[in-house]
Design a protein around this motif. Structure first.
Motif, PDB file in Angstrom:
ATOM      1  N   VAL A  25     -37.621  22.356 -19.603  1.00  0.00           N
ATOM      2  CA  VAL A  25     -36.869  23.218 -18.687  1.00  0.00           C
ATOM      3  C   VAL A  25     -35.484  22.641 -18.411  1.00  0.00           C
ATOM      4  CG1 VAL A  25     -36.829  24.156 -16.355  1.00  0.00           C
ATOM      5  CG2 VAL A  25     -38.958  24.161 -17.652  1.00  0.00           C
ATOM      6  N   GLN A  26     -35.409  21.372 -18.059  1.00  0.00           N
ATOM      7  CA  GLN A  26     -34.119  20.774 -17.741  1.00  0.00           C
ATOM      8  C   GLN A  26     -33.251  20.637 -18.987  1.00  0.00           C
ATOM      9  OE1 GLN A  26     -34.395  17.248 -15.356  1.00  0.00           O
ATOM     10  NE2 GLN A  26     -35.964  18.100 -14.021  1.00  0.00           N
ATOM     11  N   GLY A  27     -33.876  20.371 -20.135  1.00  0.00           N
ATOM     12  CA  GLY A  27     -33.097  20.329 -21.373  1.00  0.00           C
ATOM     13  C   GLY A  27     -32.492  21.681 -21.697  1.00  0.00           C
ATOM     14  N   ALA A  28     -33.283  22.760 -21.541  1.00  0.00           N
ATOM     15  CA  ALA A  28     -32.752  24.102 -21.786  1.00  0.00           C
ATOM     16  C   ALA A  28     -31.642  24.444 -20.791  1.00  0.00           C
ATOM     17  CB  ALA A  28     -33.881  25.127 -21.699  1.00  0.00           C
ATOM     18  N   PHE A  29     -31.825  24.063 -19.531  1.00  0.00           N
ATOM     19  CA  PHE A  29     -30.806  24.318 -18.517  1.00  0.00           C
ATOM     20  C   PHE A  29     -29.521  23.557 -18.838  1.00  0.00           C
ATOM     21  CE2 PHE A  29     -28.745  23.150 -14.497  1.00  0.00           C
ATOM     22  CZ  PHE A  29     -28.473  24.411 -13.986  1.00  0.00           C
ATOM     23  N   ALA A  30     -29.664  22.252 -19.204  1.00  0.00           N
ATOM     24  CA  ALA A  30     -28.479  21.462 -19.538  1.00  0.00           C
ATOM     25  C   ALA A  30     -27.771  22.012 -20.771  1.00  0.00           C
ATOM     26  CB  ALA A  30     -28.883  19.997 -19.755  1.00  0.00           C
ATOM     27  N   PHE A  31     -28.521  22.467 -21.749  1.00  0.00           N
ATOM     28  CA  PHE A  31     -27.921  23.037 -22.949  1.00  0.00           C
ATOM     29  C   PHE A  31     -27.170  24.324 -22.624  1.00  0.00           C
ATOM     30  CE2 PHE A  31     -28.224  25.502 -26.974  1.00  0.00           C
ATOM     31  CZ  PHE A  31     -27.482  24.656 -27.769  1.00  0.00           C
ATOM     32  N   ALA A  32     -27.764  25.154 -21.748  1.00  0.00           N
ATOM     33  CA  ALA A  32     -27.076  26.388 -21.348  1.00  0.00           C
ATOM     34  C   ALA A  32     -25.787  26.075 -20.597  1.00  0.00           C
ATOM     35  CB  ALA A  32     -28.003  27.242 -20.482  1.00  0.00           C
ATOM     36  N   VAL A  33     -25.823  25.057 -19.710  1.00  0.00           N
ATOM     37  CA  VAL A  33     -24.605  24.660 -18.988  1.00  0.00           C
ATOM     38  C   VAL A  33     -23.552  24.148 -19.965  1.00  0.00           C
ATOM     39  CG1 VAL A  33     -23.680  22.997 -17.334  1.00  0.00           C
ATOM     40  CG2 VAL A  33     -25.813  24.196 -16.835  1.00  0.00           C
ATOM     41  N   VAL A  37     -19.844  25.686 -20.433  1.00  0.00           N
ATOM     42  CA  VAL A  37     -18.643  24.869 -20.252  1.00  0.00           C
ATOM     43  C   VAL A  37     -17.824  24.853 -21.542  1.00  0.00           C
ATOM     44  CG1 VAL A  37     -17.802  22.535 -19.825  1.00  0.00           C
ATOM     45  CG2 VAL A  37     -19.632  23.475 -18.427  1.00  0.00           C
ATOM     46  N   ARG A  38     -18.476  24.731 -22.665  1.00  0.00           N
ATOM     47  CA  ARG A  38     -17.772  24.712 -23.943  1.00  0.00           C
ATOM     48  C   ARG A  38     -17.034  26.022 -24.182  1.00  0.00           C
ATOM     49  NH1 ARG A  38     -18.740  26.280 -29.238  1.00  0.00           N
ATOM     50  NH2 ARG A  38     -17.902  24.841 -30.846  1.00  0.00           N
ATOM     51  N   ALA A  39     -17.725  27.126 -23.913  1.00  0.00           N
ATOM     52  CA  ALA A  39     -17.069  28.418 -24.107  1.00  0.00           C
ATOM     53  C   ALA A  39     -15.855  28.571 -23.186  1.00  0.00           C
ATOM     54  CB  ALA A  39     -18.068  29.540 -23.846  1.00  0.00           C
ATOM     55  N   THR A  40     -15.971  28.076 -21.947  1.00  0.00           N
ATOM     56  CA  THR A  40     -14.840  28.176 -21.009  1.00  0.00           C
ATOM     57  C   THR A  40     -13.666  27.329 -21.466  1.00  0.00           C
ATOM     58  OG1 THR A  40     -16.396  28.576 -19.180  1.00  0.00           O
ATOM     59  CG2 THR A  40     -14.163  27.837 -18.611  1.00  0.00           C
ATOM     60  N   PHE A  45      -8.383  26.787 -24.076  1.00  0.00           N
ATOM     61  CA  PHE A  45      -7.589  26.197 -25.150  1.00  0.00           C
ATOM     62  C   PHE A  45      -6.958  27.294 -26.018  1.00  0.00           C
ATOM     63  CE2 PHE A  45      -6.862  24.152 -29.236  1.00  0.00           C
ATOM     64  CZ  PHE A  45      -6.351  22.911 -28.889  1.00  0.00           C
ATOM     65  N   ASP A  46      -7.765  28.312 -26.362  1.00  0.00           N
ATOM     66  CA  ASP A  46      -7.242  29.409 -27.193  1.00  0.00           C
ATOM     67  C   ASP A  46      -6.202  30.236 -26.444  1.00  0.00           C
ATOM     68  OD1 ASP A  46      -8.871  28.576 -29.243  1.00  0.00           O
ATOM     69  OD2 ASP A  46     -10.497  29.986 -28.769  1.00  0.00           O
ATOM     70  N   THR A 153      -8.411  17.149 -30.473  1.00  0.00           N
ATOM     71  CA  THR A 153      -9.156  15.898 -30.297  1.00  0.00           C
ATOM     72  C   THR A 153      -9.548  15.679 -28.850  1.00  0.00           C
ATOM     73  OG1 THR A 153      -8.010  14.919 -32.182  1.00  0.00           O
ATOM     74  CG2 THR A 153      -9.083  13.403 -30.645  1.00  0.00           C
ATOM     75  N   SER A 154      -8.597  15.869 -27.944  1.00  0.00           N
ATOM     76  CA  SER A 154      -8.904  15.679 -26.524  1.00  0.00           C
ATOM     77  C   SER A 154      -9.971  16.657 -26.045  1.00  0.00           C
ATOM     78  CB  SER A 154      -7.632  15.831 -25.688  1.00  0.00           C
ATOM     79  OG  SER A 154      -7.081  17.136 -25.865  1.00  0.00           O
ATOM     80  N   LEU A 155      -9.932  17.890 -26.584  1.00  0.00           N
ATOM     81  CA  LEU A 155     -10.950  18.872 -26.207  1.00  0.00           C
ATOM     82  C   LEU A 155     -12.332  18.439 -26.686  1.00  0.00           C
ATOM     83  CD1 LEU A 155     -11.844  21.638 -25.115  1.00  0.00           C
ATOM     84  CD2 LEU A 155     -11.219  22.621 -27.338  1.00  0.00           C
ATOM     85  N   ARG A 156     -12.409  17.961 -27.919  1.00  0.00           N
ATOM     86  CA  ARG A 156     -13.706  17.525 -28.442  1.00  0.00           C
ATOM     87  C   ARG A 156     -14.217  16.304 -27.688  1.00  0.00           C
ATOM     88  NH1 ARG A 156     -13.287  15.502 -32.937  1.00  0.00           N
ATOM     89  NH2 ARG A 156     -11.088  15.742 -33.494  1.00  0.00           N
ATOM     90  N   HIS A 157     -13.324  15.380 -27.332  1.00  0.00           N
ATOM     91  CA  HIS A 157     -13.744  14.226 -26.537  1.00  0.00           C
ATOM     92  C   HIS A 157     -14.259  14.660 -25.171  1.00  0.00           C
ATOM     93  CE1 HIS A 157     -11.082  11.233 -28.996  1.00  0.00           C
ATOM     94  NE2 HIS A 157     -12.154  11.658 -29.656  1.00  0.00           N
ATOM     95  N   THR A 158     -13.598  15.645 -24.592  1.00  0.00           N
ATOM     96  CA  THR A 158     -14.050  16.142 -23.293  1.00  0.00           C
ATOM     97  C   THR A 158     -15.432  16.784 -23.409  1.00  0.00           C
ATOM     98  OG1 THR A 158     -11.757  16.551 -22.616  1.00  0.00           O
ATOM     99  CG2 THR A 158     -13.496  17.703 -21.395  1.00  0.00           C
ATOM    100  N   LEU A 159     -15.646  17.582 -24.466  1.00  0.00           N
ATOM    101  CA  LEU A 159     -16.959  18.210 -24.651  1.00  0.00           C
ATOM    102  C   LEU A 159     -18.038  17.164 -24.924  1.00  0.00           C
ATOM    103  CD1 LEU A 159     -15.993  21.337 -26.807  1.00  0.00           C
ATOM    104  CD2 LEU A 159     -16.714  21.286 -24.413  1.00  0.00           C
TER     105      LEU A 159
END
Length: 469
Positions: A25-33, A37-40, A45-46, A153-159
């Motif tokens: 459950v927590q893994g699925a929740f963390a993955f959804a978050v 965040v990645r999409a945002t 960035f775009d 690069t900075s975006l990928r490091h942040t993600l």
């Protein structure tokens, strides 16, 4: 034959299942978050790329199909670290110096989710725009094609940092939740420990006790009620068995005593009739045997009912052993049995001499009866600070390891080692073990090849305190 697997702990099963469920459950929740965040961040960035492309289009100057940029505006804006390429037909183009040999004009219009390989082995994201420009006199100029890319690069490091943080938080939450859950389960299952303690304290000699757990959860109440109902039925069954054995023994005691007396009188009145005398002499040991069985049954019934008295007196064990051996000495000599004594000096035992004498006579009688001619009997004692152990060994035992577990059962007899006229009825060892319990001791048996050993363990006398002047 494989050994069965040990039973699984309910506490461990609950903790593991709960931890596994929380991990999912927590893994699925963390993955959804993380995805949100990645999409945002990618959208931001775009959006910045699109704004930079529009700003770049604003500083492009088209003069007679010649392209130029406002360098002052370019240096003062955020476009200085971008990669750009501007195309205008038929063959006009402007490219940023940092592009080197890379061409961006091949990308179709729009945002590009596929990472762009930039110089120096960098990756980035790109956007392509088609812009219509107008010259003086409102004459339509050729359409500009602008492609702009930026290092992500900075975006990928942040993600990556966000993903690692979510993973660590998820693992910490699972561990903390499992720890709290283990404490909660242990607290809630304390009732099983108390239930086990009360069940282990039950004794066949006292089945009047009941399981009492007033603070037990409702789920345990049906189990407690079922166990208490079972104890009540067992108590009734044991009471009926004790009553039956005692009643039968009492009913048979008087007629057997009368029959014994009648036989004794008949033997004295008919000394000259060989036939009648032989018949009476055959009946005499049978009646005596039946009387012994009745007495043993009555003693067992009293022991089961807790009515046997325990009157401790100082008993010299070696002296009592020699006294109990005397009735069997002639029979042992007639069978050429070899007797070995190994008695250690001991203090007087505080025990009941009547019960101990009965036990010793039965054990010695069995040893003489079941040792084959020319066999050996060894009687030994040993003492420690807490116990005194008596061991009686005899050779030539024909019992099997499976039969060894049954010798203390009532009325059990190993037919292969006993004759039809044997005076033993299978009650002696059962009664001896019950009397040993009354004496606060234990009676056990061991078999090594053909050597049978029976051991009586009794509490040792408490040493007197040493007085100091």
């Amino acid at each position: 034959m494989t050994r069965p697997a040990p039973p699984r702990s309910l506490r461990t099963t609950l903790i593991l299942f709960s931890a596994f469920t929380m991990a999912i459950v927590q893994g699925a929740f963390a993955f959804a978050v993380y995805l949100q965040v990645r999409a945002t961040l990618l959208a931001e960035f775009d959006a910045g790329l699109h704004a930079d492309a529009s700003a770049l289009a604003a500083i492009v100057d088209v003069d007679h199909h010649r392209l130029s940029l406002d360098q002052d505006a370019l240096r003062s804006s955020s476009l200085a670290d971008t990669y750009y390429e501007i195309q205008a037909p038929p063959d006009q183009s402007l490219r940023s110096a940092n592009l080197k040999n890379l061409h961006l004009s091949t990308f179709p219009p729009g945002l590009h989710d596929t990472p762009v390989i930039l110089p120096n082995h960098l990756t980035g994201r790109a956007v392509s725009l088609d812009i219509d420009t107008f010259q003086e006199g409102d004459t339509l100029s050729p359409r500009l094609s602008i492609t702009l890319a930026r290092d992500d690069t900075s975006l990928r490091h942040t993600l990556t940092a966000i993903g690692a943080m979510l993973l660590l938080l998820c693992a910490a939450a699972i561990l903390l939740s499992s720890l709290l859950l283990a404490i909660l389960i242990r607290f809630m299952l304390r009732v099983t420990d108390r239930l086990s303690t009360q069940l282990s304290s039950l004794d066949a000699a006292d089945l009047s006790r009941r399981i009492h757990l007033p603070d037990a959860p409702r789920e345990f109440q049906p189990v407690i009620d079922t166990v208490n109902a079972l104890l009540a039925r067992l108590a009734d069954a044991f009471d009926r068995e004790r009553s039956f054995s005692a009643d039968v023994a009492h009913e048979l005691r008087t007629p057997l005593a009368s029959l014994q007396t009648t036989l004794d009188v008949a033997l004295r009145r008919q000394p000259n009739d060989p036939a009648n005398r032989t018949a009476l002499e055959r009946c005499h040991p049978v009646v005596r045997h039946m009387g012994a069985i009745v007495e043993n049954l009555l003693t067992i019934s009293r022991a089961d009912a807790g009515q046997l008295s325990f009157i401790p007196e100082p008993v010299d064990l070696p002296a009592l052993l020699h006294e109990c051996w005397q009735p069997f000495a002639d029979r042992a000599a007639a069978h050429n049995l070899h007797l070995t004594w190994n008695l250690t000096p001991s203090h007087s035992l505080p025990t009941d001499p009547h019960h101990l004498r009965f036990i010793l006579r039965n054990l010695l009688d069995n040893a003489v009866t079941y040792t084959p001619p020319a066999g050996s009997i060894a009687i030994s004692t040993a003492s420690t600070d807490s116990h005194v152990e008596l061991s009686i060994q005899n050779t030539g035992c024909t019992l099997t390891p499976q039969q060894l577990d049954q010798i203390f059962q009532r009325f059990w007899r190993a037919d292969s080692s006993r004759s039809p006229t044997d005076a033993h009825a299978g009650l002696g060892l059962s009664l001896c073990r019950r009397l040993a319990t009354t004496l606060h001791g234990t009676l056990t048996a061991h078999l090594t090849d053909t050597t049978f050993t029976i051991s009586l363990l009794l509490p040792a006398p408490v040493p007197a305190p040493i007085r100091t002047s």
